[in-house]
Scaffold this motif. Structure first.
Motif, PDB file in Angstrom:
ATOM      1  N   THR A 148     -17.442  -7.989   4.060  1.00 10.23           N
ATOM      2  CA  THR A 148     -17.181  -7.274   2.808  1.00 10.23           C
ATOM      3  C   THR A 148     -17.056  -5.788   3.088  1.00 10.23           C
ATOM      4  OG1 THR A 148     -19.537  -7.012   2.282  1.00 10.23           O
ATOM      5  CG2 THR A 148     -18.415  -8.937   1.355  1.00 10.23           C
ATOM      6  N   THR A 149     -16.223  -5.132   2.291  1.00 15.19           N
ATOM      7  CA  THR A 149     -16.007  -3.694   2.418  1.00 15.19           C
ATOM      8  C   THR A 149     -15.800  -3.108   1.028  1.00 15.19           C
ATOM      9  OG1 THR A 149     -14.881  -4.031   4.547  1.00 15.19           O
ATOM     10  CG2 THR A 149     -14.597  -1.891   3.487  1.00 15.19           C
ATOM     11  N   THR A 150     -16.379  -1.935   0.808  1.00 15.59           N
ATOM     12  CA  THR A 150     -16.101  -1.169  -0.394  1.00 15.59           C
ATOM     13  C   THR A 150     -15.451   0.134   0.039  1.00 15.59           C
ATOM     14  OG1 THR A 150     -17.933  -2.105  -1.660  1.00 15.59           O
ATOM     15  CG2 THR A 150     -17.120   0.033  -2.363  1.00 15.59           C
ATOM     16  N   GLY A 151     -14.294   0.438  -0.531  1.00 17.49           N
ATOM     17  CA  GLY A 151     -13.611   1.667  -0.156  1.00 17.49           C
ATOM     18  C   GLY A 151     -12.116   1.470  -0.078  1.00 17.49           C
ATOM     19  N   ALA A 152     -11.480   2.176   0.865  1.00 16.93           N
ATOM     20  CA  ALA A 152     -10.024   2.127   0.981  1.00 16.93           C
ATOM     21  C   ALA A 152      -9.606   2.212   2.444  1.00 16.93           C
ATOM     22  CB  ALA A 152      -9.395   3.259   0.174  1.00 16.93           C
ATOM     23  N   VAL A 153      -8.571   1.477   2.776  1.00 17.82           N
ATOM     24  CA  VAL A 153      -8.035   1.470   4.140  1.00 17.82           C
ATOM     25  C   VAL A 153      -6.525   1.650   4.066  1.00 17.82           C
ATOM     26  CG1 VAL A 153      -7.703   0.082   6.223  1.00 17.82           C
ATOM     27  CG2 VAL A 153      -9.884  -0.003   5.005  1.00 17.82           C
ATOM     28  N   HIS A 154      -6.001   2.538   4.885  1.00 16.59           N
ATOM     29  CA  HIS A 154      -4.551   2.739   4.946  1.00 16.59           C
ATOM     30  C   HIS A 154      -3.911   1.483   5.516  1.00 16.59           C
ATOM     31  CE1 HIS A 154      -0.628   4.403   5.855  1.00 16.59           C
ATOM     32  NE2 HIS A 154      -0.958   5.538   5.244  1.00 16.59           N
ATOM     33  N   PRO A 155      -2.818   0.984   4.924  1.00 14.39           N
ATOM     34  CA  PRO A 155      -2.200  -0.266   5.412  1.00 14.39           C
ATOM     35  C   PRO A 155      -1.775  -0.211   6.867  1.00 14.39           C
ATOM     36  CG  PRO A 155      -0.793   0.852   3.792  1.00 14.39           C
ATOM     37  CD  PRO A 155      -2.125   1.511   3.727  1.00 14.39           C
ATOM     38  N   ASP A 156      -1.416   0.960   7.378  1.00 19.68           N
ATOM     39  CA  ASP A 156      -1.001   1.067   8.775  1.00 19.68           C
ATOM     40  C   ASP A 156      -2.137   0.715   9.733  1.00 19.68           C
ATOM     41  OD1 ASP A 156       1.466   1.854   7.915  1.00 19.68           O
ATOM     42  OD2 ASP A 156       1.235   3.972   8.448  1.00 19.68           O
ATOM     43  N   VAL A 157      -3.376   0.935   9.296  1.00 22.16           N
ATOM     44  CA  VAL A 157      -4.537   0.684  10.151  1.00 22.16           C
ATOM     45  C   VAL A 157      -4.676  -0.799  10.485  1.00 22.16           C
ATOM     46  CG1 VAL A 157      -7.065   0.765  10.205  1.00 22.16           C
ATOM     47  CG2 VAL A 157      -5.779   2.745   9.407  1.00 22.16           C
ATOM     48  N   VAL A 158      -4.247  -1.661   9.572  1.00 25.84           N
ATOM     49  CA  VAL A 158      -4.340  -3.108   9.814  1.00 25.84           C
ATOM     50  C   VAL A 158      -2.970  -3.763   9.964  1.00 25.84           C
ATOM     51  CG1 VAL A 158      -6.578  -3.350   8.684  1.00 25.84           C
ATOM     52  CG2 VAL A 158      -4.490  -3.517   7.309  1.00 25.84           C
ATOM     53  N   GLY A 159      -1.911  -2.969   9.928  1.00 25.91           N
ATOM     54  CA  GLY A 159      -0.568  -3.511  10.074  1.00 25.91           C
ATOM     55  C   GLY A 159      -0.092  -4.277   8.862  1.00 25.91           C
ATOM     56  N   ALA A 160      -0.577  -3.896   7.685  1.00 24.03           N
ATOM     57  CA  ALA A 160      -0.171  -4.579   6.455  1.00 24.03           C
ATOM     58  C   ALA A 160       1.214  -4.112   6.019  1.00 24.03           C
ATOM     59  CB  ALA A 160      -1.182  -4.310   5.347  1.00 24.03           C
ATOM     60  N   GLN A 162       2.653  -3.133   3.315  1.00 23.30           N
ATOM     61  CA  GLN A 162       2.603  -2.527   1.991  1.00 23.30           C
ATOM     62  C   GLN A 162       2.452  -1.034   2.157  1.00 23.30           C
ATOM     63  OE1 GLN A 162      -1.293  -4.615   1.111  1.00 23.30           O
ATOM     64  NE2 GLN A 162      -1.813  -2.622   0.241  1.00 23.30           N
ATOM     65  N   THR A 163       2.692  -0.301   1.092  1.00 25.50           N
ATOM     66  CA  THR A 163       2.560   1.151   1.163  1.00 25.50           C
ATOM     67  C   THR A 163       1.313   1.647   0.442  1.00 25.50           C
ATOM     68  OG1 THR A 163       3.956   1.364  -0.810  1.00 25.50           O
ATOM     69  CG2 THR A 163       5.052   1.492   1.331  1.00 25.50           C
TER      70      THR A 163
END
Length: 226
Positions: A148-160, A162-163
């Motif tokens: 579980t995580t609370t917060g925000a992650v840039h999509p580039d960090v996980v290769g998602a 989406q923008t």
């Protein structure tokens, strides 16, 4: 306790501390001492009720953490859990490809709880309400089970593909990826210690610079209450 602060700092340690080592101590010769070189800088800035400390340090880390938890909560309906619950973590890809951190940022906010005056960091009744720590420049991989995580992650960090930021309220979105691949970007832990705030707890913000992370807006009046 509302927060397991010590547990939360384990996550911070993964980006700022080298793994433990054991070695016998021995006296260095004058010739060895003469070869030691190093430099660093510290910048302290105080404005209103806020303090910002920057440490110019360089660290390289490779290691494993069995479990890192932060921000224990218990809702009115009896549900409980963690803002952050990460397990079986590996910091860096290998000894030769470690997690690299350049520069550390510490920011704290105080409140003197006096509605008739502006917050004064010198007030005798001030209370610590927010603690923000991290780096603007991290490179490397953090892999594991991001339960579980609370917060925000840039999509580039996980290769998602989406923008928009991946925003989670005690969510498990990151489990689908298994690794944070950070490239010269930010990694921050934002701790809200205000017992009167609905957003008290711990957010992890990855892939964004300090200015964005510190002022990140989470939409929805009840985002934190979900």
């Amino acid at each position: 306790m509302l927060f397991m602060l010590a547990s939360g700092m384990v996550i911070v340690a993964m980006s700022v501390l080298p793994p433990p080592c054991h070695a016998e101590m021995s006296e260095m010769s004058n010739a060895q001492m003469a070869k030691i070189r190093g430099h660093g800088a510290t910048n302290l800035y105080i404005e209103g009720n806020s303090v910002r400390l920057f440490l110019d340090v360089h660290m390289e880390t490779y290691g494993e953490i069995d479990s890192a938890k932060a921000g224990y909560y218990e809702n009115m309906d009896g549900a409980n859990g963690w803002d952050m619950d990460w397990n079986n973590l590996t910091l860096g890809q290998s000894i030769d490809t470690p997690l690299v951190t350049d520069g550390l940022v510490f920011r704290v906010e105080f409140d003197d709880n006096d509605a008739t005056t502006e917050n004064d960091i010198n007030a005798s009744n001030k209370q610590l309400e927010r603690f923000f720590i991290g780096t603007n420049n991290m490179s490397g991989q953090i892999s594991g089970d991001f339960t579980t995580t609370t917060g925000a992650v840039h999509p580039d960090v996980v290769g998602a593909s989406q923008t928009a930021p991946i925003v989670m309220n005690r969510g498990n979105d990151l489990q689908a990826y298994g690794a944070l691949n950070i490239s010269n970007s930010g990694f921050f832990i934002d701790m809200n210690l205000d017992g009167q705030s609905p957003e008290r707890g711990i957010k992890t913000i990855v892939g964004y610079p300090e200015t964005k992370a510190y002022n990140f807006t989470f939409s929805g009046d009840d985002w934190w209450q979900d």
